[in-house]
Enzyme design. Structure first.
Site, PDB file in Angstrom:
ATOM      1  N   LYS A  51     -24.040   1.075  -0.992  1.00 43.63           N
ATOM      2  CA  LYS A  51     -23.875  -0.317  -1.447  1.00 43.63           C
ATOM      3  C   LYS A  51     -22.389  -0.575  -1.721  1.00 43.63           C
ATOM      4  CE  LYS A  51     -24.684  -4.371  -3.318  1.00 43.63           C
ATOM      5  NZ  LYS A  51     -25.048  -5.518  -2.468  1.00 43.63           N
ATOM      6  N   CYS A 134     -18.752 -10.582   1.919  1.00 44.66           N
ATOM      7  CA  CYS A 134     -19.832 -10.929   0.986  1.00 44.66           C
ATOM      8  C   CYS A 134     -19.740 -12.426   0.654  1.00 44.66           C
ATOM      9  CB  CYS A 134     -19.737 -10.109  -0.291  1.00 44.66           C
ATOM     10  SG  CYS A 134     -21.022 -10.598  -1.458  1.00 44.66           S
ATOM     11  N   GLY A 226     -31.825 -11.237   8.869  1.00 45.85           N
ATOM     12  CA  GLY A 226     -33.115 -11.124   9.554  1.00 45.85           C
ATOM     13  C   GLY A 226     -33.077 -11.665  10.974  1.00 45.85           C
ATOM     14  N   GLY A 254     -27.375  -7.361  12.244  1.00 45.19           N
ATOM     15  CA  GLY A 254     -27.857  -8.739  12.182  1.00 45.19           C
ATOM     16  C   GLY A 254     -29.131  -8.919  12.984  1.00 45.19           C
ATOM     17  N   GLY A 255     -30.243  -8.964  12.269  1.00 45.80           N
ATOM     18  CA  GLY A 255     -31.503  -9.339  12.907  1.00 45.80           C
ATOM     19  C   GLY A 255     -32.160  -8.280  13.757  1.00 45.80           C
TER      20      GLY A 255
HETATM   21  C1  SIN Z   1     -24.386  -9.144  -2.165  1.00 45.38           C
HETATM   22  O1  SIN Z   1     -24.362  -8.166  -2.930  1.00 45.38           O
HETATM   23  O2  SIN Z   1     -24.232 -10.286  -2.570  1.00 45.38           O
HETATM   24  C2  SIN Z   1     -24.654  -8.913  -0.718  1.00 45.38           C
HETATM   25  C3  SIN Z   1     -23.647  -8.045  -0.109  1.00 45.38           C
HETATM   26  C4  SIN Z   1     -22.943  -8.652   1.036  1.00 45.38           C
HETATM   27  O3  SIN Z   1     -23.413  -9.626   1.621  1.00 45.38           O
HETATM   28  O4  SIN Z   1     -21.897  -8.146   1.408  1.00 45.38           O
END
Ligand code: SIN
Length: 316
Positions: A51, A134, A226, A254-255
């Protein structure tokens, strides 16, 4: 029959990083906690992507902040993560042969450079994926990947000290000139890979029955992922493939929800792919299923390796 399938090679390389399978998780999808990361290490994914982390732990945006429907998802997570020290300590403790991509998403140039300096000290990080895409930070109105001056300043500074393989996760672009401009900046630096694309920003999904938005942050607006975003992911991979230096690798995202989807991304020039929404929907077994589906698809097409069709998209 089984023997033929076993011989089909879906391994890949991102420069000198070898992946036993070209399929990995997308940062953000079930890769935040000790349990999620351990499950990914034990899975058949070709790499682990963590993450996106910040200097300190973040709780992220208020819930509900993720919603999915049959062909898509919307999220405004707000980068909830346990802070870089947690991910570094996890990786120090876990010995693994699986390539590990540490995703980093600082809030400023200074924070990004600080996080990258820290990550440079850790041996068992194979590569850094810097998240410039993000769309969900409520008090930061900007998506770094849309600011070419920011990208230039970052690259100019980071390669003064960075020794780790480094890639950038990009937002989707909708104009060829934007892809050309960003490529021309990236081409000037030893960037190892780009990941295309993060979710499509500024989407809105609504519930007609309740006449309401479905996520709380930002009045219901969020990043769309998605199946429905696959044509945009393919378009970005294909255009970056034509504008980037040939030694810069592309990871498609992506998707993707089937083996055929992976085939399409590789045809457009992706060397590997990441799974986001479908991984969240289906859980850890998605990697086994997709691997099997990709191999079966290749068998039907008489391909024995992803190298046989990589980047070979035909045009009229
Ligand atoms: C998020 O944590 O808001 C999603 C992460 C991202 O889209 O990079």
């Amino acid at each position: 029959m089984k023997e033929i399938i076993n011989k089909i090679d879906i391994s890949t390389k991102i420069k000198n990083i070898k992946l036993s399978s070209c399929i990995m998780n997308a940062s953000g999808a079930l890769c935040s906690t000790e349990k999620e990361l351990s499950d990914l290490l034990d899975s058949s994914s070709g790499a682990l992507v963590t993450k996106s982390c910040t200097s300190d732990l973040r709780n992220g945006n208020p819930k509900p902040r993720y919603f999915e429907w049959n062909v898509g998802s919307i999220n405004s997570m707000g980068l909830p993560n346990l802070g870089i020290d947690f991910y570094i300590n996890f990786l120090k403790r876990k010995k693994t042969n699986k390539p590990v991509f540490l995703s980093i998403s600082g809030f400023s140039l200074k924070e990004n450079l600080y996080l990258i300096k820290k990550a440079n000290l850790i041996e068992n990080i194979s590569a850094l994926e810097i998240n410039f895409s993000c769309p969900n930070i409520l008090n930061r109105k900007k998506i770094f990947g849309y600011d070419s001056l920011y990208v230039y300043k970052f690259l100019k500074n980071v390669f003064k000290f960075n020794k780790k393989p480094l890639g950038i996760k990009l937002p989707p672009y909708f104009n060829e000139i934007h892809i050309k401009n960003i490529s021309s900046i990236i081409n000037r630096y030893p960037v190892m890979f780009v990941t295309c694309v993060n979710s499509i920003p500024n989407g809105l999904y609504i519930n007609s029955d309740t006449e309401s938005v479905v996520i709380r942050p930002n009045n219901g607006f969020g990043g769309i992922g998605g199946e429905i975003i696959k044509p945009f992911g393919l378009a970005n991979v294909s255009k970056f493939f034509s504008f980037l230096r040939k030694d810069i690798y592309i990871i498609g995202c992506g998707g993707i929800s089937s083996g055929k989807d992976i085939f399409d991304y590789i045809l457009c020039g992706a060397s590997a792919v990441q799974i986001g929404t479908q991984f969240i929907k289906e859980g850890i077994s998605v990697f086994d299923r997709l691997k099997k589906e990709l191999k079966n698809f290749l068998k039907k097409k008489n391909y024995f390796s992803i190298k046989n069709f990589f980047g070979n998209l035909k045009k009229f």
